[in-house]
Write an enzyme that holds these catalytic residues in place. Structure first.
Site, PDB file in Angstrom:
ATOM      1  N   LYS A  44      78.087 -38.737  10.336  1.00 32.19           N
ATOM      2  CA  LYS A  44      78.836 -38.752   9.187  1.00 32.19           C
ATOM      3  C   LYS A  44      80.111 -38.791   9.201  1.00 32.19           C
ATOM      4  O   LYS A  44      81.150 -38.707   8.696  1.00 32.19           O
ATOM      5  CB  LYS A  44      77.777 -37.670   8.335  1.00 32.19           C
ATOM      6  N   LYS A  73      69.359 -47.576   9.536  1.00 34.29           N
ATOM      7  CA  LYS A  73      67.567 -47.730   8.758  1.00 34.29           C
ATOM      8  C   LYS A  73      68.506 -48.216   7.626  1.00 34.29           C
ATOM      9  O   LYS A  73      69.331 -48.174   6.453  1.00 34.29           O
ATOM     10  CB  LYS A  73      67.990 -45.873   9.031  1.00 34.29           C
ATOM     11  N   LYS A  99      68.722 -45.259   0.603  1.00 33.08           N
ATOM     12  CA  LYS A  99      69.287 -45.755  -0.918  1.00 33.08           C
ATOM     13  C   LYS A  99      70.469 -45.269  -0.646  1.00 33.08           C
ATOM     14  O   LYS A  99      71.143 -45.525  -1.725  1.00 33.08           O
ATOM     15  CB  LYS A  99      68.476 -44.499  -1.802  1.00 33.08           C
TER      16      LYS A  99
HETATM   17  P1  AMP Z   1      64.610 -38.853   2.231  1.00 29.47           P
HETATM   18  O1  AMP Z   1      64.683 -39.716   1.626  1.00 29.47           O
HETATM   19  O2  AMP Z   1      65.891 -38.847   3.256  1.00 29.47           O
HETATM   20  O3  AMP Z   1      64.320 -38.025   2.327  1.00 29.47           O
HETATM   21  O4  AMP Z   1      63.510 -38.934   3.403  1.00 29.47           O
HETATM   22  C1  AMP Z   1      62.477 -39.479   3.753  1.00 29.47           C
HETATM   23  C2  AMP Z   1      61.069 -39.985   4.276  1.00 29.47           C
HETATM   24  O5  AMP Z   1      60.867 -41.187   4.469  1.00 29.47           O
HETATM   25  C3  AMP Z   1      61.719 -38.922   5.641  1.00 29.47           C
HETATM   26  O6  AMP Z   1      59.788 -38.583   6.220  1.00 29.47           O
HETATM   27  C4  AMP Z   1      62.281 -40.239   6.609  1.00 29.47           C
HETATM   28  O7  AMP Z   1      61.846 -39.938   7.322  1.00 29.47           O
HETATM   29  C5  AMP Z   1      61.560 -40.935   5.651  1.00 29.47           C
HETATM   30  N1  AMP Z   1      62.768 -42.413   5.924  1.00 29.47           N
HETATM   31  C6  AMP Z   1      63.414 -42.928   5.120  1.00 29.47           C
HETATM   32  N2  AMP Z   1      63.993 -43.841   5.380  1.00 29.47           N
HETATM   33  C7  AMP Z   1      63.201 -44.885   6.504  1.00 29.47           C
HETATM   34  C8  AMP Z   1      63.122 -45.779   6.754  1.00 29.47           C
HETATM   35  N3  AMP Z   1      64.359 -46.532   6.590  1.00 29.47           N
HETATM   36  N4  AMP Z   1      61.949 -45.942   7.467  1.00 29.47           N
HETATM   37  C9  AMP Z   1      61.132 -45.014   7.418  1.00 29.47           C
HETATM   38  N5  AMP Z   1      61.357 -43.839   6.981  1.00 29.47           N
HETATM   39  C10 AMP Z   1      61.901 -43.355   6.103  1.00 29.47           C
END
Ligand code: AMP
Ligand code: TRP
Length: 329
Positions: A111, A193, A196
């Protein structure tokens, strides 16, 4: 029974990446582990969120946890702010973390490198709060996607440091990262990646996307000019990602999918992937609607917070005692 803990930060709608990398694994593990899953709402506000939108995203996240198959009779499901010990231990952890350690966190470094403006102190110290989330419950395993591995490793270092300073207080947890699906990539840019926070939304499928919209994102997914369906992550990352998505959701191996589509070209593989994704989304969305209508969210969170607090409150008292923060009177 070993204890497993994880959280998701719903700064937006949950994505297919969240489902494949995290949620679906929580569901698979809930029979064999004591599963604790929470909505990391404190982590959401490290960047400004419009309040009404945040509230909606939090509610949707709980509904989606349940819609994806988390069972409140098996797993403890709660909202982070309902258990006050998270913020308290988060601060204590920040006092046991060195600036250099936080400077090394790649999520933060990325970031910074992008030149993001208005980065908050909360964003910088967020791994300390994440460590607190995990250590409060003496979790044995933390199932996460690849991007969170470094934060769990920091958590291990912090637990060991604390134990060395103050005596055995925390269990040292291990990250648990699935072999397939730990890093689902953007459909429009397979070097990034699926996230969202993506600007265009074209490469990211949301769990509540209309099925037609989801299909429209998959069919033009970026692939390559090699023209052969095979597993070559290096040279065909977009194709590899589609096969990985299809494999994760169908339960078939990636090799099995490749052998079916080897002579059929990318279009057929994309159509198959779209079918599998849409089947998954359709069943999640159907249950999501029922859950929202049934108004069970409130009771699930209330019961979850009670169960979680019983563990966390005991741990924070122990922590304050060994640090010397308490006065007996
Ligand atoms: P977050 O949305 O950043 O809070 O992520 C929540 C969970 O989803 C964490 O375990 C992340 O590692 C997993 N995660 C988020 N984006 C991805 C992605 N593109 N591929 C695989 N796992 C993901
Ligand atoms: N930091 C995680 C993410 O952005 C969410 C999270 C917060 C988490 N606390 C946690 C995950 C504790 C596992 C354990 O994805």
């Amino acid at each position: 029974m070993k204890r497993m803990l994880s959280g998701i930060k719903p700064t937006g709608q949950l994505t297919l990446g969240n489902y494949i990398g995290a949620l679906r694994n929580f569901v698979n593990y809930q029979d064999d582990y004591e599963m604790i899953v929470f909505i990391a709402n404190l982590h959401c506000i490290t960047e400004y969120q419009e309040p009404a939108e945040l509230r909606k995203n939090l509610t949707d996240a709980v509904a989606l946890y349940l819609a994806c198959g988390l069972d409140p009779d098996k797993a403890t499901i709660f909202l982070q702010t309902d258990v006050h010990a998270h913020a308290e231990l988060g601060y204590i952890m920040a006092c046991n973390t060195y600036l250099g350690e936080l400077n090394r966190m790649t999520q933060f470094k990325d970031k910074m490198a992008k030149g993001e403006k208005n980065m908050t102190a909360g964003l910088f110290t967020y791994p300390c709060l994440m460590a607190a989330d995990i250590l409060l419950y003496d979790a044995d395993y933390v199932p996460v996607g690849e991007d969170q591995k470094q934060h769990v490793e920091l958590t291990r270092d912090l637990a060991q440091r604390f134990n060395n300073r103050y005596g055995e207080t925390f269990n040292v947890p291990e990250p648990l990262i699935a072999k397939v699906g730990a890093r689902i990539m953007s459909l429009s840019d397979p070097s990034k990646k699926m996230s969202k926070s993506e600007e265009t939304n074209k490469g990211c499928i949301y769990l509540l996307d209309d099925l037609k919209v989801a299909r429209k994102k998959i069919m033009p997914a970026v692939t390559d000019s090699v023209g052969k369906v095979q597993l070559d992550k290096q040279n065909q990352p977009g194709l590899y990602n589609l096969i990985e998505i299809a494999s994760s959701l169908s339960g078939r191996t990636m090799e099995d999918i490749v052998s079916e589509f080897a002579d059929q070209g990318y279009g057929k593989l994309k159509a198959y992937t779209a079918d599998v994704v849409c089947d998954t989304l359709a069943s999640i969305q159907e249950r999501y609607t029922q859950i929202i209508e049934s108004r069970q969210i409130e009771s699930v969170l209330k019961e979850g917070a009670e169960k979680a607090s019983a563990i966390a409150d005991r741990k924070i008292e122990e922590v304050k005692k060994v640090i010397g923060l308490e006065i007996k009177y």
